[in-house]
Design an enzyme around this catalytic site. Structure first.
Site, short mmCIF file in Angstrom:
data_model
loop_
_atom_site.label_atom_id
_atom_site.label_comp_id
_atom_site.label_asym_id
_atom_site.label_seq_id
_atom_site.Cartn_x
_atom_site.Cartn_y
_atom_site.Cartn_z
N LYS A 1 -1.52 21.24 -10.45
CA LYS A 1 -0.95 22.25 -11.34
C LYS A 1 -0.09 21.56 -12.41
CE LYS A 1 -0.83 25.98 -7.92
NZ LYS A 1 0.02 26.96 -7.20
N GLU B 1 4.95 5.14 3.39
CA GLU B 1 4.39 6.46 3.70
C GLU B 1 5.53 7.46 3.88
OE1 GLU B 1 2.50 9.55 4.09
OE2 GLU B 1 1.08 7.87 4.09
N ASP C 1 -1.69 12.21 -3.82
CA ASP C 1 -1.61 13.64 -4.11
C ASP C 1 -1.72 13.81 -5.63
OD1 ASP C 1 -0.92 16.31 -4.52
OD2 ASP C 1 0.58 16.30 -2.92
N GLU D 1 0.86 -1.19 0.00
CA GLU D 1 0.00 0.00 0.00
C GLU D 1 0.89 1.23 0.00
OE1 GLU D 1 -3.63 2.33 2.29
OE2 GLU D 1 -2.65 0.66 3.30
#
Length: 306
Positions: free
Chosen positions: A99, A45, A95, A20
Site C-alpha cells: 500500500k 530477524e 515485506d 542476512e
C-alpha cells in the site's frame, strides 16, 4: 575463493563477513553456512518465533559460523557491524508493504542504501530476491538515486529460491525477481553507533504522593519521542510506582519501565532493569521529565545523575 552470481564470478576475500536480513526459518542461512563454512554470517530477524525456529535448525545441523540478532536491520547495521566490514548482504523476500501509505516502512530506500554504503567493504554487494515486481523496481530506483551503487538484474540464483516463501510462491506459479546492488562509492556522512549512557537516575527528598490518575504524556527530544503511558503502583510495601514508557529513537524502539521508589538514601527515580533496556538519550529525556514532574508534586532533588 569464488562465488557465482548468474554468469559472473566475483572474488571474495578470506573469511568474508555476511549479513542476512530477515532469515525466516533459517533454511537459506543454513544452506550458505554449509556451502561456505569460512564465511562469518550475521542473521537479523524481527520475528521471535522465526529466531527460535532458526536457532533449532542451526544447532541441529551443527553450524558454528552463524550469529543471530533478534531486532531490526537498521539497529544491527549501526551498532553490531563495523564500517567497511561486510562483503555481502542478502535480502530475500522482504515485506513489500504494497500500500502506498505504508511504503515508508520499506527497508530498501535511499537512506538505507546510503547508510549501508558505510558498512560494506569496497565492491561489497546487497542481493535482493523478491516475488514483488513493483518493490523490485522501487528498490532499484532508490539504490540508483543514492548515487552509491551500481545495479544489475541477473536471474535469481537457484539457491535463493529455496527459502520458505520462495517454495510457497513457486507452488502458486509466481515470478521471481533479482537485483545486485554493488557499492561504487560511500556516503560522506559518518554513521556512528547509537550513543550509550550510564543509567540515568535521581534522588529526591520528600514523600511520594499517591497517584490517583496519570495522563499519557509525550516527551519530545532531538531524534525521537518518549511516551509515558501509565503509572502503576508496585507491590513493595514501602510504596512506589512504575511508569510504562514507550520510546522511539532512530533505529531503536523500546518499551521500558521507569520507577519511583523509596530507598535508603531518598526517593530513587530512574529506569528499571526489567527487560535489559538500553540507556539512550531517550531514556535520559524520559527520566528528566519524570523528575521534573515529581518536583511539581512537591519533592526536592538531592542528586541528579543524567
Amino acid at each position: 575463493m569464488l562465488i557465482r552470481l548468474g554468469e559472473t564470478e566475483l572474488p571474495l576475500p578470506e573469511a568474508p563477513q555476511i549479513l542476512e536480513v530477515g532469515f525466516g526459518d533459517g533454511r537459506f542461512t543454513a544452506q550458505i553456512a554449509q556451502l561456505y563454512p569460512e564465511w562469518k554470517i550475521l542473521g537479523v530477524e524481527v520475528s521471535a518465533g522465526s529466531v527460535a525456529r532458526a536457532l533449532k535448525r542451526f544447532r541441529r545441523e551443527g553450524l558454528t559460523n552463524i550469529r543471530v540478532y533478534h531486532g531490526t536491520a537498521g539497529f544491527a547495521l549501526r551498532n553490531l557491524v563495523a564500517p567497511h566490514s561486510l562483503r555481502r548482504v542478502y535480502v530475500n523476500f522482504p515485506d513489500p508493504w504494497p500500500k502506498s501509505k505504508h511504503q515508508e516502512n520499506r527497508l530498501l530506500q535511499q537512506h538505507f542504501f546510503r547508510r549501508l554504503s558505510t558498512r560494506l567493504a569496497e565492491g561489497g554487494e546487497l542481493l535482493l530476491t523478491t516475488d514483488h515486481e513493483e518493490y523490485w523496481r522501487f528498490a532499484q530506483a532508490e539504490g540508483r538515486a543514492s548515487g552509491l551503487f551500481d545495479v544489475q538484474t541477473p536471474p535469481p540464483p537457484a539457491h535463493h529460491l529455496t527459502t520458505k516463501y520462495a517454495l510457497k510462491w513457486k507452488e502458486q506459479g509466481r515470478q521471481f525477481y533479482h537485483a545486485v546492488f554493488r557499492k561504487i562509492a560511500e556516503d560522506s556522512t559518518p554513521w556512528l553507533p547509537l550513543p550509550r549512557y550510564p543509567m540515568p537516575h535521581a534522588l529526591l527528598s520528600g514523600t511520594l504522593p499517591e497517584i490517583k490518575s496519570f495522563e499519557k504524556t509525550v516527551v519530545r527530544f532531538e531524534g525521537g519521542t518518549a511516551v509515558l503511558l501509565e503509572a502503576t503502583r508496585t507491590l513493595d510495601p514501602q510504596g512506589g510506582y512504575y511508569f510504562h514508557t514507550h520510546l522511539e529513537e532512530e533505529d531503536l524502539i523500546q518499551d521500558v519501565l521507569l520507577e519511583a521508589r523509596p530507598s535508603a538514601h531518598g526517593l530513587y527515580v530512574g529506569i528499571g532493569r526489567f527487560g535489559a533496556p538500553l540507556s539512550t538519550v531517550g531514556v535520559k529525556a524520559a527520566v528528566e521529565w519524570l523528575v521534573g514532574w515529581l518536583e511539581g508534586q512537591g519533592l526536592q532533588v538531592m542528586q541528579r545523575s543524567y
